[in-house]
Write an enzyme that holds these catalytic residues in place. Sequence first.
Site, PDB file in Angstrom:
ATOM      1  N   LYS A 179       0.825  -1.203   0.000  1.00 46.54           N
ATOM      2  CA  LYS A 179       0.000   0.000   0.000  1.00 46.54           C
ATOM      3  C   LYS A 179       0.867   1.264   0.000  1.00 46.54           C
ATOM      4  CE  LYS A 179      -1.786  -1.761   3.657  1.00 46.54           C
ATOM      5  NZ  LYS A 179      -2.536  -2.025   4.895  1.00 46.54           N
ATOM      6  N   THR A 211      -8.731   8.270   9.658  1.00 44.91           N
ATOM      7  CA  THR A 211      -7.999   7.192   8.984  1.00 44.91           C
ATOM      8  C   THR A 211      -7.659   6.043   9.928  1.00 44.91           C
ATOM      9  OG1 THR A 211      -5.917   8.376   9.411  1.00 44.91           O
ATOM     10  CG2 THR A 211      -6.968   8.735   7.263  1.00 44.91           C
ATOM     11  N   GLY A 213      -7.763   2.638  11.477  1.00 44.47           N
ATOM     12  CA  GLY A 213      -8.267   1.333  11.080  1.00 44.47           C
ATOM     13  C   GLY A 213      -8.362   1.094   9.583  1.00 44.47           C
ATOM     14  N   THR A 214      -7.734   1.940   8.788  1.00 48.89           N
ATOM     15  CA  THR A 214      -7.834   1.761   7.330  1.00 48.89           C
ATOM     16  C   THR A 214      -7.195   0.451   6.876  1.00 48.89           C
ATOM     17  OG1 THR A 214      -5.862   3.163   7.108  1.00 48.89           O
ATOM     18  CG2 THR A 214      -7.996   4.215   6.743  1.00 48.89           C
ATOM     19  N   GLY A 215      -6.033   0.113   7.448  1.00 49.36           N
ATOM     20  CA  GLY A 215      -5.367  -1.124   7.050  1.00 49.36           C
ATOM     21  C   GLY A 215      -6.156  -2.353   7.452  1.00 49.36           C
ATOM     22  N   CYS A 216      -6.667  -2.355   8.677  1.00 47.64           N
ATOM     23  CA  CYS A 216      -7.502  -3.466   9.150  1.00 47.64           C
ATOM     24  C   CYS A 216      -8.736  -3.611   8.264  1.00 47.64           C
ATOM     25  CB  CYS A 216      -7.966  -3.215  10.584  1.00 47.64           C
ATOM     26  SG  CYS A 216      -6.655  -2.963  11.790  1.00 47.64           S
TER      27      CYS A 216
END
Length: 268
Positions: A179, A211, A213-216
Site C-alpha cells: 500500500k 484514517t 483502522g484503514t489497514g484493518c
Amino acid sequence: MTSEPKGRVLIVAGSDSGGGAGIQADIKAVTALGGFAMTAVTAITVQNTLGVFDVHPIPLKVIRDQISCVASDLGVDAVKTGMLGSIETVETVAEALEAYTGSVPRVIDPVMVAKGGHPLLEDKAVAAVKSLMIPLAGLLTPNAPEAERLADVAVDGINGQRRAAERLLRLGASAVLVKGGHIPGARFTDLLATQKGEVFFEAERIDTNSTHGTGCTLASAISALLAQGVELEEAVERARAYLVEAIKRAPGFGKGHGPLNHAWPFQK
C-alpha cells in the site's frame, strides 16, 4: 471445511476498545460486505482515537483454542490476521492456522505500529512473521513502513514498492499488496503483485484525520470477498472502493485519528 465458499471469515487479531481498528473494524467490514465474521482475539488493547495506552496479550492456549473451536464447528472460508504482538503469538497462530484452517485463502496484515505510533509487534517477532506468516499468505498487505521492514528495502515510491513486493513474493507469499498511503503526494498507488504480474491501483489522497483502522478494514474487506469466491484482483478493487467511501463518510468521532463509517452500505 467445505470447498464451496460461504463467506465465513476467521479474524485473528487484537481488540480495539475504541472500535475503529482491530477486531471491531474487521467484524464491521466483513459484515458490511456480506461475509460472516468469527474471531480469535490475540490481545486486548486500551485505546481510543488518541492512541494505544496499554496492551494485554491473550494466553497462547486461549488463542489456539479459539481457532480450533471455530474451525471445527463453523468452518472457515478465509482467514484474516492482524495484530499478533509477540514471537510466541506468531508461532502459535502460524501453527494453529496450518493445523485447523486447511488451504483457504489467508490475508496476512503484518500490523506493526498503531496509527498513533505505539508498537504492536515486538522487534524480535519480525523475523518470525517473515519465516512463519508470510509463507502462509494468500495475500500479504503491508503498508510502506511495514514493507520496508519485512523486505529490507526503501519503500518511498512505486519502484520501492515493486522491489519490496518482489522480495516478499520470494519469501513465500502468493500475492502482495504494497500500500502506498504512507508515501507523500497528492496521489498514491497500491501495488498488487503476484507470480503472474503486477496491477496498479491509483487514487487521490483524501484530506482527513479519519484514517484509524484503514489497514484493518481493507484487509478484512478483501477477506470477506475472497471468502465468497471473488477473484483476488476484483476483491482488492472492490475492497478499496468500500474503504474510500468509508473514509469519505466518516462520522467525525474522537479527538485524534477518527474511525471510519463501516456501515455506509446500509445507509441512505
